[in-house]
Structure formats: C-alpha cells, structure tokens
Scaffold this motif. Structure first.
Motif, PDB file in Angstrom:
ATOM      1  N   UNK A   1       0.855  -1.199   0.000  1.00  0.00           N
ATOM      2  CA  UNK A   1       0.000   0.000   0.000  1.00  0.00           C
ATOM      3  C   UNK A   1       0.890   1.247   0.000  1.00  0.00           C
ATOM      4  N   UNK A   2       0.618   2.140  -0.919  1.00  0.00           N
ATOM      5  CA  UNK A   2       1.429   3.353  -1.025  1.00  0.00           C
ATOM      6  C   UNK A   2       1.219   4.228   0.209  1.00  0.00           C
ATOM      7  N   UNK A   3       2.281   4.731   0.731  1.00  0.00           N
ATOM      8  CA  UNK A   3       2.238   5.628   1.871  1.00  0.00           C
ATOM      9  C   UNK A   3       1.663   6.974   1.438  1.00  0.00           C
ATOM     10  N   UNK A   4       0.537   7.341   2.014  1.00  0.00           N
ATOM     11  CA  UNK A   4      -0.084   8.617   1.683  1.00  0.00           C
ATOM     12  C   UNK A   4       0.845   9.768   2.048  1.00  0.00           C
ATOM     13  N   UNK A   5       1.657   9.573   3.083  1.00  0.00           N
ATOM     14  CA  UNK A   5       2.608  10.615   3.470  1.00  0.00           C
ATOM     15  C   UNK A   5       3.558  10.942   2.323  1.00  0.00           C
ATOM     16  N   UNK A   6       3.908   9.932   1.520  1.00  0.00           N
ATOM     17  CA  UNK A   6       4.806  10.177   0.387  1.00  0.00           C
ATOM     18  C   UNK A   6       4.130  11.073  -0.649  1.00  0.00           C
ATOM     19  N   UNK A   7       2.846  10.857  -0.889  1.00  0.00           N
ATOM     20  CA  UNK A   7       2.124  11.691  -1.853  1.00  0.00           C
ATOM     21  C   UNK A   7       1.977  13.117  -1.331  1.00  0.00           C
ATOM     22  N   UNK A   8       1.676  13.238  -0.041  1.00  0.00           N
ATOM     23  CA  UNK A   8       1.586  14.575   0.552  1.00  0.00           C
ATOM     24  C   UNK A   8       2.939  15.266   0.477  1.00  0.00           C
ATOM     25  N   UNK A   9       4.011  14.505   0.710  1.00  0.00           N
ATOM     26  CA  UNK A   9       5.359  15.074   0.625  1.00  0.00           C
ATOM     27  C   UNK A   9       5.649  15.586  -0.769  1.00  0.00           C
ATOM     28  N   UNK A  10       5.238  14.846  -1.809  1.00  0.00           N
ATOM     29  CA  UNK A  10       5.452  15.301  -3.177  1.00  0.00           C
ATOM     30  C   UNK A  10       4.666  16.575  -3.463  1.00  0.00           C
ATOM     31  N   UNK A  11       3.433  16.634  -2.958  1.00  0.00           N
ATOM     32  CA  UNK A  11       2.624  17.835  -3.169  1.00  0.00           C
ATOM     33  C   UNK A  11       3.229  19.034  -2.442  1.00  0.00           C
ATOM     34  N   UNK A  12       3.628  18.834  -1.195  1.00  0.00           N
ATOM     35  CA  UNK A  12       4.203  19.931  -0.406  1.00  0.00           C
ATOM     36  C   UNK A  12       5.543  20.377  -1.004  1.00  0.00           C
ATOM     37  N   UNK A  13       6.379  19.406  -1.361  1.00  0.00           N
ATOM     38  CA  UNK A  13       7.674  19.747  -1.931  1.00  0.00           C
ATOM     39  C   UNK A  13       7.551  20.510  -3.234  1.00  0.00           C
ATOM     40  N   UNK A  14       6.601  20.094  -4.086  1.00  0.00           N
ATOM     41  CA  UNK A  14       6.402  20.799  -5.350  1.00  0.00           C
ATOM     42  C   UNK A  14       5.848  22.195  -5.107  1.00  0.00           C
ATOM     43  N   UNK A  15       4.985  22.321  -4.106  1.00  0.00           N
ATOM     44  CA  UNK A  15       4.470  23.641  -3.729  1.00  0.00           C
ATOM     45  C   UNK A  15       5.623  24.556  -3.321  1.00  0.00           C
ATOM     46  N   UNK A  16       6.543  24.034  -2.520  1.00  0.00           N
ATOM     47  CA  UNK A  16       7.682  24.843  -2.069  1.00  0.00           C
ATOM     48  C   UNK A  16       8.557  25.241  -3.255  1.00  0.00           C
ATOM     49  N   UNK A  17       8.864  24.269  -4.124  1.00  0.00           N
ATOM     50  CA  UNK A  17       9.701  24.547  -5.291  1.00  0.00           C
ATOM     51  C   UNK A  17       9.088  25.616  -6.180  1.00  0.00           C
ATOM     52  N   UNK A  18       7.844  25.406  -6.591  1.00  0.00           N
ATOM     53  CA  UNK A  18       7.193  26.345  -7.510  1.00  0.00           C
ATOM     54  C   UNK A  18       6.877  27.664  -6.815  1.00  0.00           C
ATOM     55  N   UNK A  19       6.473  27.582  -5.556  1.00  0.00           N
ATOM     56  CA  UNK A  19       6.121  28.798  -4.832  1.00  0.00           C
ATOM     57  C   UNK A  19       7.313  29.708  -4.600  1.00  0.00           C
ATOM     58  N   UNK A  20       8.415  29.153  -4.111  1.00  0.00           N
ATOM     59  CA  UNK A  20       9.595  29.972  -3.852  1.00  0.00           C
ATOM     60  C   UNK A  20      10.171  30.499  -5.169  1.00  0.00           C
ATOM     61  N   UNK A  21      10.211  29.647  -6.192  1.00  0.00           N
ATOM     62  CA  UNK A  21      10.704  30.104  -7.485  1.00  0.00           C
ATOM     63  C   UNK A  21       9.853  31.228  -8.053  1.00  0.00           C
ATOM     64  N   UNK A  22       8.550  31.099  -7.927  1.00  0.00           N
ATOM     65  CA  UNK A  22       7.649  32.134  -8.441  1.00  0.00           C
ATOM     66  C   UNK A  22       7.787  33.432  -7.656  1.00  0.00           C
ATOM     67  N   UNK A  23       7.996  33.318  -6.355  1.00  0.00           N
ATOM     68  CA  UNK A  23       8.236  34.531  -5.567  1.00  0.00           C
ATOM     69  C   UNK A  23       9.552  35.200  -5.972  1.00  0.00           C
ATOM     70  N   UNK A  24      10.503  34.389  -6.441  1.00  0.00           N
ATOM     71  CA  UNK A  24      11.727  34.965  -6.995  1.00  0.00           C
ATOM     72  C   UNK A  24      11.438  35.800  -8.224  1.00  0.00           C
ATOM     73  N   UNK A  25      10.528  35.315  -9.074  1.00  0.00           N
ATOM     74  CA  UNK A  25      10.115  36.103 -10.239  1.00  0.00           C
ATOM     75  C   UNK A  25       9.444  37.392  -9.776  1.00  0.00           C
ATOM     76  N   UNK A  26       8.600  37.288  -8.746  1.00  0.00           N
ATOM     77  CA  UNK A  26       7.946  38.486  -8.207  1.00  0.00           C
ATOM     78  C   UNK A  26       8.980  39.482  -7.710  1.00  0.00           C
ATOM     79  N   UNK A  27      10.024  38.993  -7.036  1.00  0.00           N
ATOM     80  CA  UNK A  27      11.075  39.882  -6.546  1.00  0.00           C
ATOM     81  C   UNK A  27      11.779  40.599  -7.699  1.00  0.00           C
TER      82      UNK A  27
END
Length: 253
Positions: free
Chosen positions: A1-27
């Motif tokens: 059974x796939x660990x749901x925590x792993x899927x949440x981690x992928x979602x959170x990690x991608x949010x951080x990557x795209x979010x911080x990068x996009x805020x860099x564009x804003x800066x």
C-alpha cells in the motif's frame, strides 16, 4: 500500500519549489519594475528555484524520495525505482502542489506575477514556431542533464544530493532562462499557464522534459551497470508494511 505521506510530501515539496521560485520572479519584477531587465531576472530567479528545491528536498525528500517533477518520476519508473502506478500517483500529487503554488501567488501577489512565471521561448527564431522548436530542443538537453545528475548522485553519493541537485538546477536556470525559460518540469510550466490562461508554447514544456528524462536515464545507464546498483531503503510504504519480493525500492532524489 502506497504511503499517503509520500504523496503529501510530493505535493508539499512541489508547492515549495514552484512557490519559492515564483516569488523569486515576483522579486525580480519588484526590483526591476514591470519591464524587469533580463539581467535582474537571471541574478534572482535561478537562486529562487534552486534554493526552493533545496528547501523542498530538506522538508520532504526523505519521505517520498524528493521528485517534485513528473520528468524525474518518469526516469525513476524507467529505472525500476518505482512502479508505473506509483509514478502516476506522484505526478498527480506534484500537479496539485504546483497548482496550489500558482494559486497562492495569484492570491498573495497578483495575476500579473503568475503570468510572468509562465515559461516562454526566447527570441531565438524568426517565427513563434521557430522559437518554440529552439526552446523544445534546449528543454530536452537541459532536462537530460538534470535527470542524469539526479539518478547518478542519488545512486552513488546520496548524502551529497541535497546540495548537488539544487546547484544543478541553479546552473540550468542560468543557462536556459534567456532561451527556453528553463522549465525542465512539466507541472512547473502547466500550473501558471492554466491559472493565468496563457497557453502559447505550452506544448514545449509538456513534452520536451519527458523526452529529456528518457535521454537522461539512458545516459545514466550508459555509465552505470545495473549490477553496480546499491540497495536502497524503501520509504514508499506505511510503517509496518513489508516489501514483497516484487516490490520496488525508491532512492532519495
């Protein structure tokens, strides 16, 4: 059974990557105005995405393997590190994280900034199609390099991955921003395009990274024989689950 925590981690990690990068564009836009010169963008944005990836790996990499990119996930599938079903689940989680980040940028900053984060081909062709084809080839090469680095460093020197992978992404942005936008990540391009309704050239960023990922995996296998692979502790499964003989193992990325 796939660990749901792993899927949440992928979602959170991608949010951080795209979010911080996009805020860099804003800066960059704030520093240089709405007509931010390319020099300001190149000085800020590569570090925003690279260090955003470093933060994402530090936060969630040990839980899911730290893909945060469907192209990286595809390479992991080809290398038998995860199953196709797990790869699809990861890609969905990554898309959720990326869309969440772009929606956050729209709410917290502005729709104009989201539009500015959309990847676009550089002015290196006589027509829009010509520019897109140039960007297509550049995205393939940059993604191949990125994926080959990820597969190699996680297999050979996993303890160095936290620094080598983000530094590689920084270098890729320095090299690719003026010509292709340096996406190397389909969901990083898809999310702001959909949120802002900007679809010109989107096909480049939904196809080239996947082709580059396959080439990058081929490069990795060219220099690394399967019998050299080291066993890696799996972390896709809920605590207490035991791997069956046919179950795959996932390397941290």
């Amino acid at each position: 059974m796939i660990n749901v925590r792993a899927l949440v981690a992928e979602a959170v990690g991608t949010f951080v990557l795209v979010g911080v990068g996009s805020l860099g564009v804003a800066s960059a836009l704030i520093v240089g105005g709405q007509s931010a010169v390319l020099l300001i963008v190149i000085l800020i944005v590569p570090f925003a995405f690279g260090l955003g990836l470093l933060a994402a790996i530090a936060i969630a990499g040990d839980v899911s393997g730290g893909h945060f990119n469907p192209a990286v996930t595809l390479a992991a599938v080809f290398d038998n590190r995860i199953r196709w079903t797990t790869g699809i689940a990861y890609a969905v989680a990554q898309a959720v994280g990326a869309f969440g980040a772009s929606l956050f940028i729209q709410l917290a900053v502005s729709a104009d900034v989201v539009r500015a984060t959309v990847n676009q081909p550089g002015p290196i062709g006589q027509s829009p199609l010509d520019q897109q084809l140039h960007a297509f080839s550049i995205e393939i090469v940059l993604t191949a390099i990125f994926v080959a680095v990820i597969l190699t460093i996680t297999a050979r020197q996993a303890q160095q991955a936290l620094f080598v992978i983000p530094l590689t992404l920084i270098g890729i942005h320095f090299a690719g921003i003026p010509t292709s936008g340096a996406s190397v990540n389909p969901v990083r391009s898809l999310a702001p395009a959909v949120v802002s309704g900007t679809y010109d050239g989107l096909w480049v960023y939904l196809t080239a990274p996947f082709l580059g990922a396959i080439i990058g995996w081929g490069l990795y296998r060219l220099f690394n024989r399967p019998d050299q692979d080291e066993p890696i502790e799996p972390d896709l499964y809920e605590d207490g689950d035991e791997l069956d003989e046919d179950d795959e193992e996932l390397e941290p990325a």
